[in-house]
Design a protein around this motif. Structure first.
Motif, PDB file in Angstrom:
ATOM      1  N   THR A   3       0.838  -1.184   0.000  1.00  0.00           N
ATOM      2  CA  THR A   3       0.000   0.000   0.000  1.00  0.00           C
ATOM      3  C   THR A   3       0.880   1.244   0.000  1.00  0.00           C
ATOM      4  N   LYS A   4       0.474   2.243  -0.744  1.00  0.00           N
ATOM      5  CA  LYS A   4       1.215   3.507  -0.753  1.00  0.00           C
ATOM      6  C   LYS A   4       0.805   4.321   0.466  1.00  0.00           C
ATOM      7  N   LEU A   5       1.811   4.775   1.203  1.00  0.00           N
ATOM      8  CA  LEU A   5       1.580   5.513   2.445  1.00  0.00           C
ATOM      9  C   LEU A   5       1.980   6.973   2.307  1.00  0.00           C
ATOM     10  N   THR A   6       1.466   7.765   3.233  1.00  0.00           N
ATOM     11  CA  THR A   6       1.900   9.154   3.389  1.00  0.00           C
ATOM     12  C   THR A   6       2.677   9.244   4.694  1.00  0.00           C
ATOM     13  N   CYS A   7       3.840   9.833   4.646  1.00  0.00           N
ATOM     14  CA  CYS A   7       4.687   9.947   5.836  1.00  0.00           C
ATOM     15  C   CYS A   7       4.025  10.876   6.854  1.00  0.00           C
ATOM     16  N   PRO A   8       3.876  10.426   8.109  1.00  0.00           N
ATOM     17  CA  PRO A   8       3.260  11.279   9.126  1.00  0.00           C
ATOM     18  C   PRO A   8       4.177  12.407   9.610  1.00  0.00           C
ATOM     19  N   VAL A   9       5.472  12.317   9.291  1.00  0.00           N
ATOM     20  CA  VAL A   9       6.424  13.325   9.757  1.00  0.00           C
ATOM     21  C   VAL A   9       6.570  14.464   8.755  1.00  0.00           C
ATOM     22  N   CYS A  10       6.809  14.120   7.477  1.00  0.00           N
ATOM     23  CA  CYS A  10       7.069  15.171   6.487  1.00  0.00           C
ATOM     24  C   CYS A  10       5.976  15.286   5.426  1.00  0.00           C
ATOM     25  N   ASP A  11       4.939  14.473   5.507  1.00  0.00           N
ATOM     26  CA  ASP A  11       3.788  14.489   4.595  1.00  0.00           C
ATOM     27  C   ASP A  11       4.125  14.137   3.149  1.00  0.00           C
ATOM     28  N   ARG A  12       5.217  13.446   2.935  1.00  0.00           N
ATOM     29  CA  ARG A  12       5.500  12.964   1.580  1.00  0.00           C
ATOM     30  C   ARG A  12       4.503  11.864   1.245  1.00  0.00           C
ATOM     31  N   GLN A  13       3.969  11.886   0.032  1.00  0.00           N
ATOM     32  CA  GLN A  13       2.912  10.959  -0.356  1.00  0.00           C
ATOM     33  C   GLN A  13       3.437   9.845  -1.253  1.00  0.00           C
ATOM     34  N   GLU A  14       2.633   8.772  -1.338  1.00  0.00           N
ATOM     35  CA  GLU A  14       2.878   7.624  -2.203  1.00  0.00           C
ATOM     36  C   GLU A  14       4.216   6.945  -1.957  1.00  0.00           C
ATOM     37  N   ILE A  15       4.501   6.651  -0.695  1.00  0.00           N
ATOM     38  CA  ILE A  15       5.726   5.944  -0.326  1.00  0.00           C
ATOM     39  C   ILE A  15       5.435   4.449  -0.375  1.00  0.00           C
ATOM     40  N   VAL A  16       6.246   3.698  -1.110  1.00  0.00           N
ATOM     41  CA  VAL A  16       6.037   2.266  -1.271  1.00  0.00           C
ATOM     42  C   VAL A  16       6.918   1.477  -0.297  1.00  0.00           C
ATOM     43  N   ASP A  17       8.090   1.979   0.026  1.00  0.00           N
ATOM     44  CA  ASP A  17       9.018   1.277   0.924  1.00  0.00           C
ATOM     45  C   ASP A  17       8.647   1.512   2.385  1.00  0.00           C
ATOM     46  N   ASP A  18       9.390   0.864   3.288  1.00  0.00           N
ATOM     47  CA  ASP A  18       9.147   1.019   4.722  1.00  0.00           C
ATOM     48  C   ASP A  18       9.883   2.220   5.316  1.00  0.00           C
ATOM     49  N   ILE A  19      10.747   2.849   4.536  1.00  0.00           N
ATOM     50  CA  ILE A  19      11.496   4.024   4.992  1.00  0.00           C
ATOM     51  C   ILE A  19      11.147   5.200   4.082  1.00  0.00           C
ATOM     52  N   CYS A  20      10.822   6.315   4.699  1.00  0.00           N
ATOM     53  CA  CYS A  20      10.517   7.515   3.918  1.00  0.00           C
ATOM     54  C   CYS A  20      11.809   8.023   3.268  1.00  0.00           C
ATOM     55  N   PRO A  21      11.822   8.228   1.953  1.00  0.00           N
ATOM     56  CA  PRO A  21      13.048   8.705   1.293  1.00  0.00           C
ATOM     57  C   PRO A  21      13.383  10.165   1.614  1.00  0.00           C
ATOM     58  N   ASN A  22      12.407  10.900   2.124  1.00  0.00           N
ATOM     59  CA  ASN A  22      12.637  12.315   2.407  1.00  0.00           C
ATOM     60  C   ASN A  22      13.229  12.535   3.801  1.00  0.00           C
ATOM     61  N   CYS A  23      12.634  11.921   4.845  1.00  0.00           N
ATOM     62  CA  CYS A  23      13.084  12.176   6.219  1.00  0.00           C
ATOM     63  C   CYS A  23      13.594  10.915   6.924  1.00  0.00           C
ATOM     64  N   GLU A  24      13.585   9.785   6.238  1.00  0.00           N
ATOM     65  CA  GLU A  24      14.090   8.500   6.734  1.00  0.00           C
ATOM     66  C   GLU A  24      13.325   7.967   7.946  1.00  0.00           C
ATOM     67  N   THR A  25      12.044   8.290   8.027  1.00  0.00           N
ATOM     68  CA  THR A  25      11.196   7.758   9.088  1.00  0.00           C
ATOM     69  C   THR A  25      10.841   6.312   8.764  1.00  0.00           C
ATOM     70  N   ASN A  26      10.881   5.450   9.772  1.00  0.00           N
ATOM     71  CA  ASN A  26      10.515   4.052   9.588  1.00  0.00           C
ATOM     72  C   ASN A  26       8.988   3.945   9.586  1.00  0.00           C
ATOM     73  N   LEU A  27       8.423   3.446   8.493  1.00  0.00           N
ATOM     74  CA  LEU A  27       6.976   3.348   8.325  1.00  0.00           C
ATOM     75  C   LEU A  27       6.465   1.915   8.436  1.00  0.00           C
ATOM     76  N   HIS A  28       7.298   1.022   8.936  1.00  0.00           N
ATOM     77  CA  HIS A  28       6.912  -0.392   8.994  1.00  0.00           C
ATOM     78  C   HIS A  28       5.655  -0.619   9.843  1.00  0.00           C
ATOM     79  N   LEU A  29       5.603  -0.032  11.032  1.00  0.00           N
ATOM     80  CA  LEU A  29       4.429  -0.216  11.892  1.00  0.00           C
ATOM     81  C   LEU A  29       3.189   0.435  11.298  1.00  0.00           C
TER      82      LEU A  29
END
Length: 68
Positions: A3-29
């Motif tokens: 599922t494509k996620l939106t980072c809760p820290v920097c609001d970057r959209q359509e993230i496919v991986d478990d790590i945000c490429p913009n702020c390196e937040t772990n999105l696994h949980l």
């Protein structure tokens, strides 16, 4: 497919991986929570009612056997 996620820290959209490429937040949980089924799988009501009736009958039978 993930599922494509939106980072809760920097609001970057359509993230496919478990790590945000913009702020390196772990999105696994976040991904685990989003991908949970919407309806929990439960025990059918009929099964619960049958168990309750069986316990009632067993209680009545046991009370007649163990009468003092």
């Amino acid at each position: 497919m993930k599922t494509k996620l939106t980072c809760p820290v920097c609001d970057r959209q359509e993230i496919v991986d478990d790590i945000c490429p913009n702020c390196e937040t772990n999105l696994h949980l976040m991904r685990i929570l989003v991908e949970l089924p919407s309806q929990p799988r439960g025990v059918p009501v009929v099964f619960v009612v049958l168990i309750a009736i069986a316990c009632l009958i067993l209680g009545i039978l046991c009370s007649r056997v163990f009468v003092y």
